[in-house]
Design an enzyme around this catalytic site. Structure first.
Site, mmCIF file in Angstrom:
data_model
loop_
_atom_site.group_PDB
_atom_site.id
_atom_site.type_symbol
_atom_site.label_atom_id
_atom_site.label_comp_id
_atom_site.label_asym_id
_atom_site.label_seq_id
_atom_site.Cartn_x
_atom_site.Cartn_y
_atom_site.Cartn_z
ATOM 1 N N CYS A 112 38.361 43.568 55.017
ATOM 2 C CA CYS A 112 38.417 43.312 53.730
ATOM 3 C C CYS A 112 37.115 42.038 54.063
ATOM 4 C CB CYS A 112 39.240 42.905 53.098
ATOM 5 S SG CYS A 112 38.575 42.218 51.116
ATOM 6 N N CYS A 170 30.139 34.720 42.897
ATOM 7 C CA CYS A 170 29.869 35.554 42.034
ATOM 8 C C CYS A 170 30.024 35.889 40.806
ATOM 9 C CB CYS A 170 31.969 36.572 41.796
ATOM 10 S SG CYS A 170 31.639 38.445 41.005
ATOM 11 N N CYS A 198 35.132 37.985 35.806
ATOM 12 C CA CYS A 198 36.646 38.623 35.909
ATOM 13 C C CYS A 198 37.524 37.486 35.661
ATOM 14 C CB CYS A 198 37.019 39.496 36.981
ATOM 15 S SG CYS A 198 35.706 40.319 37.240
ATOM 16 N N CYS A 240 40.559 36.462 38.369
ATOM 17 C CA CYS A 240 39.913 36.923 39.941
ATOM 18 C C CYS A 240 39.405 35.607 40.307
ATOM 19 C CB CYS A 240 38.185 38.045 39.819
ATOM 20 S SG CYS A 240 38.359 38.044 41.949
ATOM 21 N N CYS A 270 44.167 40.457 46.869
ATOM 22 C CA CYS A 270 43.074 41.351 46.175
ATOM 23 C C CYS A 270 43.224 40.135 44.762
ATOM 24 C CB CYS A 270 43.388 42.774 45.302
ATOM 25 S SG CYS A 270 43.932 43.732 46.256
HETATM 26 N N1 SAH Z 1 33.867 42.683 42.584
HETATM 27 C C1 SAH Z 1 34.051 43.861 43.129
HETATM 28 C C2 SAH Z 1 35.127 43.748 44.303
HETATM 29 C C3 SAH Z 1 36.347 42.463 44.545
HETATM 30 S S1 SAH Z 1 38.110 43.728 44.734
HETATM 31 C C4 SAH Z 1 35.362 44.759 41.859
HETATM 32 O O1 SAH Z 1 35.514 43.926 41.146
HETATM 33 O O2 SAH Z 1 35.259 45.798 42.683
HETATM 34 C C5 SAH Z 1 39.028 43.443 44.824
HETATM 35 C C6 SAH Z 1 39.821 43.907 43.770
HETATM 36 O O3 SAH Z 1 40.686 43.076 43.787
HETATM 37 C C7 SAH Z 1 39.158 43.910 42.635
HETATM 38 O O4 SAH Z 1 39.731 45.005 42.399
HETATM 39 C C8 SAH Z 1 39.702 44.004 41.779
HETATM 40 O O5 SAH Z 1 39.596 43.760 39.877
HETATM 41 C C9 SAH Z 1 40.807 42.849 42.434
HETATM 42 N N2 SAH Z 1 41.699 41.536 41.859
HETATM 43 C C10 SAH Z 1 40.984 40.393 41.133
HETATM 44 N N3 SAH Z 1 42.105 39.492 41.250
HETATM 45 C C11 SAH Z 1 43.253 39.838 41.196
HETATM 46 C C12 SAH Z 1 44.342 39.406 40.951
HETATM 47 N N4 SAH Z 1 44.467 38.498 40.800
HETATM 48 N N5 SAH Z 1 44.859 40.212 41.470
HETATM 49 C C13 SAH Z 1 45.425 41.269 41.610
HETATM 50 N N6 SAH Z 1 43.889 42.330 41.992
HETATM 51 C C14 SAH Z 1 42.954 41.024 41.778
#
Ligand code: SAH
Length: 345
Positions: A103, A110, A114, A117, A331
């Site tokens: 990964c 970023c 969100c 995140c 994630c």
């Molecule tokens: N910026 C891109 C790439 C990051 S991928 C995106 O948003 O897709 C990381 C993944 O983990 C994304 O699907 C994101 O939504 C998810 N994610 C972020 N925070 C998380 C959390 N606290 N628990 C589970 N998934 C999460």
């Protein structure tokens, strides 16, 4: 000085022509960089000393320092790398039955904001170069003495906000004369930069598109993911349909279940309404803990019911195995500065 790993093979051939050299030299250098993992031009012993000197004058070879490596009880490994400008990023190596998946981060920090995140919390510094994206694979393969089989662009950053460098990195990773990972073994995850999804569809690359969806109505999605104020769910789904039409690839939707927020029967019905009939797959994720905000996980039974309900209604859904959460490698837990935990190196 720019890194030689920023150039794809065609560009390298051009560069060698401009240096007054034969094109096949580019293939030799490519092999040194991506198969032998050379860290200096001096190792490239089938090039003349003069050519090595020319290369040294014009290019550097990106190399990372491992500041920290943590190992999860499930075998997942998380690296904290120091880049040449002293910034740091995280990369995660995961073990699956089918092979090893890495990964990678695409930006330092970023901009997306969100709410759930951790990658976004401490702001945005800059895009990673293609070389810096690729180097994460090389450094991990070297450190672990393994061959990675899958790459997911799901680390720190929004890959489609660093579009050119990410697409170029994919082409380099994909090249059979180098790292040689098939595009079908790569996934790009996006929070939903709609115009870039159209661009990616037109690139003629067969990588998997993953959409971080997390909600099925605009009010809720906008409250979790500010990008939704710019591009609505309807526009996002339309772009996904275009991606499917152009690439014939199944799109993946990531949906992190948050207790009381997006995990009810109504939410499942919303997903069915939105995705019915699409060539797609839903990846359910337990929301992971981050320091700055307390989102609670949906309980296990609820998650299973949620998945079953989707499956019964014609939507293929699976629950993503949670990996590395004990070392904050799951994630949404990656950050651009040193995390806490056991220091192994
Ligand atoms: N910026 C891109 C790439 C990051 S991928 C995106 O948003 O897709 C990381 C993944 O983990 C994304 O699907 C994101 O939504 C998810 N994610 C972020 N925070 C998380 C959390 N606290 N628990 C589970 N998934 C999460």
């Amino acid at each position: 000085m720019t890194s030689i790993k920023n150039y794809n093979l065609n560009e390298l051939k051009q560069i060698f022509l401009e240096l007054g050299e034969k094109q096949y030299r580019a293939e030799q250098v490519f092999k040194w960089l991506y198969i032998d993992k050379a860290n200096s031009f001096d190792e490239m012993t089938n090039l003349s000393i003069e050519l090595r000197k020319k290369l040294k004058q014009n290019f550097e070879i990106t190399e990372y320092t491992i500041l920290k490596k943590q190992v999860s009880k499930d075998g997942t490994k998380k690296y904290l790398f120091r880049l040449s400008d002293k910034n740091t990023i995280e990369t995660v190596l995961m073990e699956y039955k089918y092979g090893k998946s890495i990964c990678v981060s695409t930006q330092i920090g970023c901009k997306m904001g969100c709410k759930f995140c951790a990658s976004t919390g401490i702001g945005f510094v800059r895009n990673l170069t293609s070389a810096e994206i690729i180097e994460q694979i090389l450094a991990v393969e070297k450190d672990e003495n393994v061959k990675v089989s899958n790459v997911v662009f799901m680390g720190i950053g929004e890959p489609l906000d660093n579009y050119d460098n990410v697409v170029n990195a994919i082409r380099i990773i994909n090249n059979q004369k180098g790292i040689n990972i098939g595009a079908r073994h790569m996934s790009i995850s996006t929070s939903g930069l709609v115009p870039r999804i159209y661009n990616l569809a037109d690139e003629n690359i067969q990588c998997t598109l993953s959409i971080s969806l997390h909600a099925t109505n605009n009010k809720k999605r906008s409250s979790l993911m500010p990008i939704n104020n710019l591009y609505s769910i309807e526009e996002l789904i339309k772009a996904c349909k275009y991606y499917i039409k152009k690439t014939n690839r199944r799109v993946s939707f990531e949906y992190a279940l948050i207790k009381g927020e997006n995990d009810t029967l109504d939410d499942a019905k919303g997903l069915i309404r939105l995705l019915k009939g699409m060539l797609c797959h839903v990846n359910l994720i337990q929301v992971n803990k981050i320091e700055t905000r307390l989102f609670e996980k949906s309980n296990n039974e609820n998650i299973i019911n949620f998945r079953n309900y989707l499956n019964e209604n014609g939507i293929v859904a699976t629950i993503r195995r949670e990996l590395g959460s004990d070392i904050e490698a799951a994630c949404g837990q990656l950050r651009r500065s040193a995390a806490t935990g056991n220091v192994l190196k």
